[in-house]
Design an enzyme around this catalytic site. Structure first.
Site, short mmCIF file in Angstrom:
data_model
loop_
_atom_site.label_atom_id
_atom_site.label_comp_id
_atom_site.label_asym_id
_atom_site.label_seq_id
_atom_site.Cartn_x
_atom_site.Cartn_y
_atom_site.Cartn_z
N TYR A 125 0.82 -1.21 0.00
CA TYR A 125 0.00 0.00 0.00
C TYR A 125 0.86 1.27 0.00
O TYR A 125 0.36 2.35 0.24
CB TYR A 125 -0.95 -0.01 1.21
CG TYR A 125 -2.10 -0.98 1.06
CD1 TYR A 125 -2.01 -2.06 0.19
CD2 TYR A 125 -3.27 -0.82 1.76
CE1 TYR A 125 -3.04 -2.96 0.04
CE2 TYR A 125 -4.33 -1.72 1.62
CZ TYR A 125 -4.19 -2.79 0.76
OH TYR A 125 -5.23 -3.67 0.62
N LYS A 172 3.85 -14.65 3.86
CA LYS A 172 4.11 -15.44 2.66
C LYS A 172 5.62 -15.41 2.42
O LYS A 172 6.11 -15.09 1.33
CB LYS A 172 3.32 -14.83 1.48
CG LYS A 172 3.24 -15.70 0.25
CD LYS A 172 2.23 -16.83 0.38
CE LYS A 172 2.37 -17.76 -0.80
NZ LYS A 172 1.56 -18.98 -0.69
N ASP A 206 -2.13 -18.37 2.87
CA ASP A 206 -3.15 -19.16 2.16
C ASP A 206 -3.63 -20.32 3.03
O ASP A 206 -4.84 -20.56 3.18
CB ASP A 206 -2.66 -19.64 0.78
CG ASP A 206 -1.21 -20.08 0.78
OD1 ASP A 206 -0.55 -19.96 1.82
OD2 ASP A 206 -0.73 -20.55 -0.28
N ASP A 230 -5.75 -6.18 5.59
CA ASP A 230 -6.96 -5.68 4.93
C ASP A 230 -7.85 -6.86 4.54
O ASP A 230 -9.05 -6.90 4.82
CB ASP A 230 -6.53 -4.89 3.69
CG ASP A 230 -7.62 -4.00 3.14
OD1 ASP A 230 -8.72 -3.97 3.74
OD2 ASP A 230 -7.39 -3.34 2.11
#
Ligand code: NAI
Length: 342
Positions: A125, A172, A206, A230
């Site tokens: 972001y 991740k 995930d 988010d």
């Protein structure tokens, strides 16, 4: 003790849900004074030529606390996100989104009690996007050690102060070895150095999403960088009844902005059907923050009165239509006000 609150009505359903919330706050005996400022399309409509006027930022800096409705960032036209900009400019680096089951709101899960702690200032972001050549665009993910350290510290400190048991870092780092690698390294180091009594674990995002929708009961505090936070906020909102019941707060050292997780909901704006509960819950977080940081027990008492009143409404099936009821936005606020003294 009187507190000055900067009210930002926002766009879409913003004026409806903030208006309902303000009526409840005014009725509950909290000693608050209001200053209204604008951001988003409302700022343009009120004569500003930018989405985030300096005057709005300065007023929040001066008074330290704002209650904010959602804001629209027009797509295209070179506008960067007003919400991202507000968080960066005020350095409200920690978003806290409590996700709790509400008594009487039936979902697939019972007794969900999760807090998403989201890094609010960097990651993808950062808004650094470049056209490399025609048809090739990059977007830069930024991770800095100071920002990773302070959000990790915040999450563990929050866990300790609220008596919570576990922090789980979502990442991740198997793919983004350097950026997410830094994020989890900072979390590990904070845990080992200062918070040994809090359980700490890590989950690849995930797999974490799959685990959380199968069984949210194993999760407590989710520590996330900006984008993951988010996404996880909305995912977790879905576990307990949706965006109408998920509050939030953006904490910084000098400014604190309380706002619901949801957006401007253009599909239902102006129809008096939006659920103001997420905004009302955000206001309860604001009162608790005032009680803690300014040593004002009356703010805590006001927060508890409002919470008891909206819980009683929900239990009595006085609800907006997203929760299976038939009340409008303002009628729900009336119902809460009626129960303030009950
Ligand atoms: P959204 O949260 O506005 O809406 C998603 C869905 O949830 C819609 O069907 C909406 O009707 C429903 N919903 C949201 N809040 C609700 C409420 N209080 N009561 C009942 N139903 C509710 O998300 P969307 O559509 O992705 O974004 C719309 C606009 O909001 C965009 O311009 C976006 O940039 C902005 N936005 C602003 C945020 C902020 O100011 N903090 C946060 C998220 C989005």
């Amino acid at each position: 003790m009187n507190h000055t609150i900067v009210m930002i009505p926002g766009d879409g359903i913003g004026p409806e849900v903030t208006g309902a919330t303000r009526r409840i706050l005014d009725a509950c005996g909290a000693e608050l004074s209001w200053i209204e400022r604008h951001a988003g399309l409302a700022a343009l409509e009120n004569g500003s030529d930018v989405l985030l006027p300096e005057e709005t930022l300065d007023t929040i800096r001066e008074h330290g606390v704002a209650l904010k409705g959602p804001c629209t960032t027009p797509i295209g036209g070179g506008f960067s996100s007003v919400n991202v900009a507000l968080r960066k400019q005020l350095d409200t680096y920690a978003a806290v989104r409590p996700i709790r089951s509400l008594d009487g709101v039936k979902t697939r899960y019972e007794d969900v009690d999760i807090v998403v702690v989201r890094e609010n200032t960097e990651g993808l972001y950062s808004g650094i996007e470049n056209v490399i050549t025609k048809g090739v665009i990059t977007s830069l993910k930024v991770a800095t050690e100071p920002a990773c350290r302070r959000i990790a510290e915040f999450a563990f400190r929050y866990a300790r102060s609220r008596g919570r048991k576990r922090v789980t870092a979502f990442h991740k780092a198997n793919i983004m070895k350097l950026t997410d690698g830094l994020f989890i390294r900072c979390a590990r180091e904070a845990h080992e150095a200062r918070y040994p009594e809090i359980e700490y674990d890590e989950v690849i995002i995930d797999a974490g999403c799959m685990r959380i929708v199968r069984d949210p009961s194993g999760f407590d505090i989710l520590l996330c960088e900006n984008l993951y936070g988010d996404v996880m906020s909305d995912l977790c909102a879905g576990l307990v009844g949706g965006l109408g019941v998920t509050p939030g707060a953006n904490f910084g050292d000098d400014a604190n902005v309380f706002e619901a997780v949801h957006g401007t909901a253009p599909d239902i704006a102006g129809k008096n059907v939006a659920n103001p509960l997420a905004m009302i819950m955000s206001a309860v977080m604001m009162l608790n923050h005032l009680a803690e940081t300014r040593d004002d027990p009356s703010a805590r008492a006001a927060a508890m009165r409002i919470r008891d009143a909206y819980n009683a409404c929900i239990a009595a099936r006085e609800r907006t239509r997203d929760l299976g009821g038939s009340l409008g936005t303002s009628e729900f606020a009336d119902a809460v006000i009626n129960r303030l003294d009950a």
